[in-house]
Design an enzyme around this catalytic site. Structure first.
Site, PDB file in Angstrom:
ATOM      1  CG  HIS A   1      43.921  16.280  30.226  1.00 50.52           C
ATOM      2  ND1 HIS A   1      42.703  16.031  30.538  1.00 50.52           N
ATOM      3  CD2 HIS A   1      43.879  17.355  30.612  1.00 50.52           C
ATOM      4  CE1 HIS A   1      41.981  16.848  30.997  1.00 50.52           C
ATOM      5  NE2 HIS A   1      42.823  17.888  31.075  1.00 50.52           N
TER       6      HIS A   1
ATOM      7  CG  ASN B   1      40.710  25.012  31.027  1.00 50.35           C
ATOM      8  OD1 ASN B   1      40.318  26.142  31.371  1.00 50.35           O
ATOM      9  ND2 ASN B   1      40.355  24.101  32.225  1.00 50.35           N
TER      10      ASN B   1
ATOM     11  CB  CYS C   1      32.116  16.941  31.238  1.00 55.49           C
ATOM     12  SG  CYS C   1      31.451  17.906  29.969  1.00 55.49           S
TER      13      CYS C   1
ATOM     14  CB  CYS D   1      34.077  21.204  24.608  1.00 52.60           C
ATOM     15  SG  CYS D   1      32.961  22.099  25.936  1.00 52.60           S
TER      16      CYS D   1
ATOM     17  CB  SER E   1      43.814  24.482  35.261  1.00 60.49           C
ATOM     18  OG  SER E   1      42.711  24.620  34.091  1.00 60.49           O
TER      19      SER E   1
ATOM     20  CB  CYS F   1      32.850  24.891  31.033  1.00 62.07           C
ATOM     21  SG  CYS F   1      33.220  23.069  31.701  1.00 62.07           S
TER      22      CYS F   1
ATOM     23  CB  THR G   1      36.273  17.972  25.432  1.00 61.49           C
ATOM     24  OG1 THR G   1      36.875  17.988  26.795  1.00 61.49           O
ATOM     25  CG2 THR G   1      35.411  16.530  25.522  1.00 61.49           C
TER      26      THR G   1
ATOM     27  CG  HIS H   1      39.259  15.514  34.095  1.00 58.38           C
ATOM     28  ND1 HIS H   1      39.119  16.501  33.198  1.00 58.38           N
ATOM     29  CD2 HIS H   1      39.884  16.109  35.043  1.00 58.38           C
ATOM     30  CE1 HIS H   1      39.633  17.830  33.540  1.00 58.38           C
ATOM     31  NE2 HIS H   1      40.241  17.226  34.760  1.00 58.38           N
TER      32      HIS H   1
ATOM     33  CD  GLU I   1      38.526  15.428  27.575  1.00 53.44           C
ATOM     34  OE1 GLU I   1      38.793  16.437  28.052  1.00 53.44           O
ATOM     35  OE2 GLU I   1      38.126  15.138  26.914  1.00 53.44           O
TER      36      GLU I   1
HETATM   37 FE1  F3S Z   1      33.517  21.966  30.339  1.00 51.96          FE
HETATM   38 FE2  F3S Z   1      32.841  19.618  29.620  1.00 51.96          FE
HETATM   39 FE3  F3S Z   1      33.525  21.226  27.896  1.00 51.96          FE
HETATM   40  S1  F3S Z   1      33.941  19.989  31.454  1.00 51.96           S
HETATM   41  S2  F3S Z   1      34.947  22.593  28.640  1.00 51.96           S
HETATM   42  S3  F3S Z   1      31.743  21.329  29.160  1.00 51.96           S
HETATM   43  S4  F3S Z   1      34.026  19.185  27.889  1.00 51.96           S
END
Ligand code: F3S
Length: 656
Positions: free
Chosen positions: A122, A218, A94, A188, A216, A12, A160, A72, A124
Site C-alpha cells: 500500500h 478500504n 492526509c 484513523c 481501493s 473521508c 491508518t 497516501h 501509504e
Molecule cells: Fe481518510 Fe486520512 Fe483517515 S485519508 S481514512 S482521513 S487516514
C-alpha cells in the site's frame, strides 16, 4: 423496496481535503500533476484530468509547475527531489497519514526498530517506511509478527486504515518480541466509523451496495465486512453497473461507500436505485391477476415451463395451460429463450412461483388477431386438430376454430380425416368473441388462387400448344384435365386414336398427362383438349404394313345399312360395302356377317387422306377360290372343252 444510506460513507476528511487541494490547482499558473493517482478512485482521477490535473508516475514526468502529493503521502526524498527540480509542492497528504509518518520518523530517530502494521504494497505504508529511513519492517499478519526476531526496542506504527482488532492482536504478539515496545496507534477513526456503520446497516438489509474503486483497499474491506454480516454485498464503481433484475427479491437495500468515493457517485447510485425501485414497484402493480405480461422462457420441463416476467419470483406454466392443442411435452411448444405473452392466473407468489397461462394470453391476443384478419381479409395459418361432424376443428393462434366441410376445398371432400395434422391456410369468415366461435374457410383462398391461376392460364395458352396437366375427373363423355387452375375437357373421341368405350381405359384420376389445346373459349370458360393428338396416329403406321390387293383376316366390329366395318389391325377398320359382301345380291350386311365374326377380306384400297380402307369379302372369297381351283383349271380346260365360266361362273358373279 427501501433504500438506506450508511453513515460515514464516501469521502473521508483526508480524501476530501486532497481532492479539494488538487482542484484548487486547476486553472492556476503552470501545469499541475499528482504524483500517482490522488486517491483510489478512477472516476475522480478522470474528473481531475479533465480539469487539467494530470497523473505523473515519477517527478521526472513533471517538467515544471506543481506536484501534488496525494493523500497516501510520500517519502522525504520526494520533497527534496521536487525542490531540486524547482517544482512547487502542494502537500495533500492526509493529516492522519502525516501523523503516522512523523511517528515512524521519531521512533527511528530514538533508536527504535519501527514495525509498520499494514499492507506491504500500500502506498501509504511505503511512505511511512520511507520516513523511517527505509529501516522499518512491515507485518500484515499475526504469523509474520510471530516470525520477527527479538529486538531491544520496538516502535509500532499502524497503517491508518488497518482493522483495529487485527492491529491489537498483532501488537500483542509484538510485545513478546521486545521488552521496550512503543505503540503509536495511528489508526484513523474515520475508517473504523465507516466500517462499523456498514456492518450495522448490513445487519438490517437484504442487499448491500458498496461503492468505490475496484483498486481501493478500504472499499474491498468494506465489502468483506458486509458479507461477514451475512448479507449479499455488491461492490460497484458506478451506478451504471446496477441492474434492476439483481434486486427483484430485495426488500431493503443498504448503500455504503469507500473513503475515496465522491459524493456525486454516491448520489448517482442512490438515484439509480430509486429508479430501480420505481421500476420494480411498477412491475408489482402491473402484475395483477388477469393481466398479460411478456416473459422469457428460462426453463422447460416435460410438464411445466418457467418464465422470467421480471418479477421477484419466476412464473410457472403448467402443461395444460401451455398451448392448444396440448403438446405431449412442453419442449414441443416452447424453448428456452423464447419471449412469450403470458396471462397471470394467480399473482400471489407466497406459495412459490406465480401461476401463468400461455393459452389464455394467446387466446386474448388471438381474438384481436382474428378480428383484424376478418376485417382485412387476411390469411391465417392453423393446424387441423380433428375431423368433427360437419367439418374440421382447427387451432388458430391457439384458439379452436371450425372449418365447415363445404369450406374445406373447392371440391367435395369425402374423407376429412386426411387433413388432420396438416397446417392449412384459411380466412376467418365469421367471428363471435362472446360465444368463442370462429368459422374459417379454406375454400375462399383456393378459389382465389384458382381464379388467379385461371386468368394466368387463359392469358398463356394458345390453340395448338402442348401443355401438361393432371387428370381431375372422368365422365362418360370424356376427361377433365387441370392445366394450371383451369380444367379443360378431353372428349372421349380425343383420348386415343382407337375407339374408346370408357375413359378409364386410357387414364385415371391423378395421372399427369400432356395434351394439345384444341380450342379456347374464354367467355364460356371452355377449353377443349386432345390427348391423342400429342402422339402420331398409329393408323398410318399400321396401314403402311398393309398392301392393297392382299387378303387378310379381320373381325366384324359392326354392321350398318351400307355394309360392315371390319377391324383388320388394332385401331384400323375398313368398310365392306354391301356390294362387296358376297357374290350375290345382299340387302343387309347381317345376311352375310355378324358383329364379332372373323372373316377374310381383301384390301381394295387405302385412302390415307380420308383415313378410309375399303374391303371386300366377296373378292377375298373369289381370290381364295380361284387359287384353289387354278391348278385344276389349267390342266383340264382343253380335254373337257368347257370354260371356267361354265364350271365356276357362279362363284365369280357379283351382285351389283
Ligand atoms: Fe481518510 Fe486520512 Fe483517515 S485519508 S481514512 S482521513 S487516514
Amino acid at each position: 423496496m427501501k433504500i438506506l444510506l450508511a453513515e460515514h460513507s464516501g469521502f473521508c476528511y483526508g480524501v476530501e481535503r486532497a481532492v479539494r487541494l488538487a482542484k484548487d490547482c486547476a486553472g492556476g499558473e503552470g501545469k499541475a500533476a499528482t504524483l500517482g493517482p490522488i486517491i483510489h478512485n478512477p472516476q475522480v482521477v478522470e474528473h481531475l484530468r479533465q480539469q487539467g490535473i494530470a497523473v505523473a508516475q515519477t517527478l521526472a514526468d513533471i517538467e515544471s509547475g506543481t506536484v501534488i502529493i496525494r493523500s497516501h503521502g510520500t517519502g522525504p526524498l520526494t520533497y527534496t527531489e521536487a525542490a531540486e527540480r524547482k517544482l512547487q509542492i502542494v502537500d495533500a497528504t492526509c493529516p492522519h497519514v502525516r501523523k503516522a509518518q512523523t511517528a515512524a520518523q521519531k521512533l527511528t530517530q530514538q533508536g527504535y526498530k519501527v514495525v509498520v502494521v499494514g499492507e506491504k504494497n500500500h502506498p501509504e505504508v511505503q511512505s511511512i517506511v520511507a520516513w523511517a529511513d527505509d529501516g522499518a519492517v512491515v507485518v500484515e499478519t499475526a504469523a509474520e509478527a510471530a516470525a520477527l526476531p527479538v529486538r531491544e526496542q520496538m516502535g509500532i506504527v499502524a497503517q491508518t486504515t488497518f482493522p483495529p482488532q487485527r492491529f491489537d492482536e498483532i501488537v500483542e504478539i509484538l510485545k513478546t518480541k521486545s521488552s521496550d515496545v512503543k505503540i503509536e496507534r495511528t489508526i484513523c477513526t474515520a475508517t473504523e466509523l465507516r466500517q462499523k456503520a456498514a456492518a450495522e446497516l448490513a445487519g438490517s438489509v437484504d442487499t448491500m451496495i458498496v461503492v468505490g474503486g475496484k483498486n481501493s483497499a478500504n472499499t474491498t474491506r468494506l465489502t468483506e465486512i458486509c458479507r461477514q454480516a451475512g448479507v449479499r454485498a455488491l461492490q460497484i464503481e458506478t451506478a451504471q453497473e446496477l441492474q434492476a433484475n439483481s434486486f427483484s427479491d430485495t426488500k431493503t437495500v443498504g448503500i455504503t461507500a469507500g473513503a475515496s468515493t465522491p459524493d456525486w457517485i454516491i448520489e448517482e447510485v442512490v438515484k439509480k436505485m430509486q429508479e430501480i425501485e420505481q421500476e420494480i414497484n411498477q412491475d408489482v402493480v402491473k402484475l395483477e391477476e388477469g393481466s398479460i405480461v411478456k416473459g422469457k422462457v428460462v426453463g422447460v420441463r416435460a410438464d411445466e415451463v418457467f418464465v422470467d416476467i421480471g418479477y421477484k419470483s419466476e412464473g410457472i406454466i403448467p402443461l395444460a395451460e401451455l398451448a392448444f392443442p396440448a403438446p405431449a411435452n412442453a419442449a414441443d411448444a416452447v424453448s428456452e429463450g423464447d419471449i412469450i405473452d403470458v396471462y397471470v392466473l394467480d399473482a400471489d407468489s407466497s406459495e412459490g412461483a406465480i401461476k401463468l397461462s400461455k393459452i389464455k394470453a394467446d387466446n386474448i391476443v388471438a381474438w384481436d388477431k382474428l378480428d383484424l384478419a376478418l376485417a382485412e381479409k387476411q390469411t391465417v395459418e392453423g393446424k387441423v386438430v380433428e375431423a368433427v361432424k360437419g367439418g374440421l376443428s382447427v387451432a388458430v393462434f391457439g384458439v379452436r376454430g371450425f372449418v365447415p366441410a363445404s369450406q374445406v376445398d373447392v371440391r367435395f371432400v369425402e374423407n376429412l380425416t386426411e387433413y388432420v395434422g396438416q397446417t392449412v391456410s384459411m380466412q376467418p369468415i365469421e367471428i363471435d368473441r362472446e360465444k368463442k366461435r370462429v368459422v374459417l374457410s379454406r375454400r375462399i383462398l383456393l378459389e382465389e388462387e384458382r381464379q388467379r391461376q385461371e386468368a394466368e392460364t387463359y392469358s398463356r395458352i394458345t390453340v395448338g400448344q402442348v401443355v401438361k396437366g393432371t387428370v381431375r375427373r372422368l365422365a362418360d363423355f370424356g376427361v377433365f384435365v387441370d392445366i394450371g387452375g383451369v380444367d379443360g375437357l378431353v372428349h372421349i373421341s380425343d383420348l386415343a386414336w382407337h375407339r374408346v368405350k370408357s375413359p378409364d381405359e386410357i387414364v385415371s384420376v391423378g395421372d399427369e398427362v400432356e395434351v394439345i389445346v384444341l380450342k379456347v373459349d374464354q367467355a364460356a370458360r371452355r377449353i377443349s383438349l386432345s390427348l391423342k393428338a400429342v402422339s402420331r396416329d398409329p393408323w398410318f403406321d399400321l396401314v403402311d404394313e398393309l398392301a392393297e390387293g392382299s387378303i387378310i383376316k379381320g373381325k366384324v366390329t359392326k354392321t350398318t345399312k351400307f355394309g360392315a366395318f371390319v377391324e383388320i389391325a388394332k385401331g384400323v377398320e375398313g368398310l365392306v360395302h354391301l356390294s362387296e359382301m358376297a357374290d350375290r345380291r345382299v340387302n343387309n350386311a347381317e345376311e352375310v356377317v355378324s358383329a364379332g365374326q372373323e372373316v377374310p377380306v381383301k384390301i381394295l384400297g387405302i385412302d390415307k387422306q380420308n383415313k378410309r380402307v375399303s374391303l371386300s369379302i366377296a373378292q377375298a372369297q373369289q381370290d381364295t377360290d380361284r387359287a384353289e381351283f387354278s391348278p385344276f383349271l389349267s390342266n383340264d380346260t382343253k380335254g373337257l372343252g368347257v370354260t371356267i365360266g361354265d364350271k365356276l361362273g357362279h362363284l365369280f358373279k357379283r351382285n351389283d
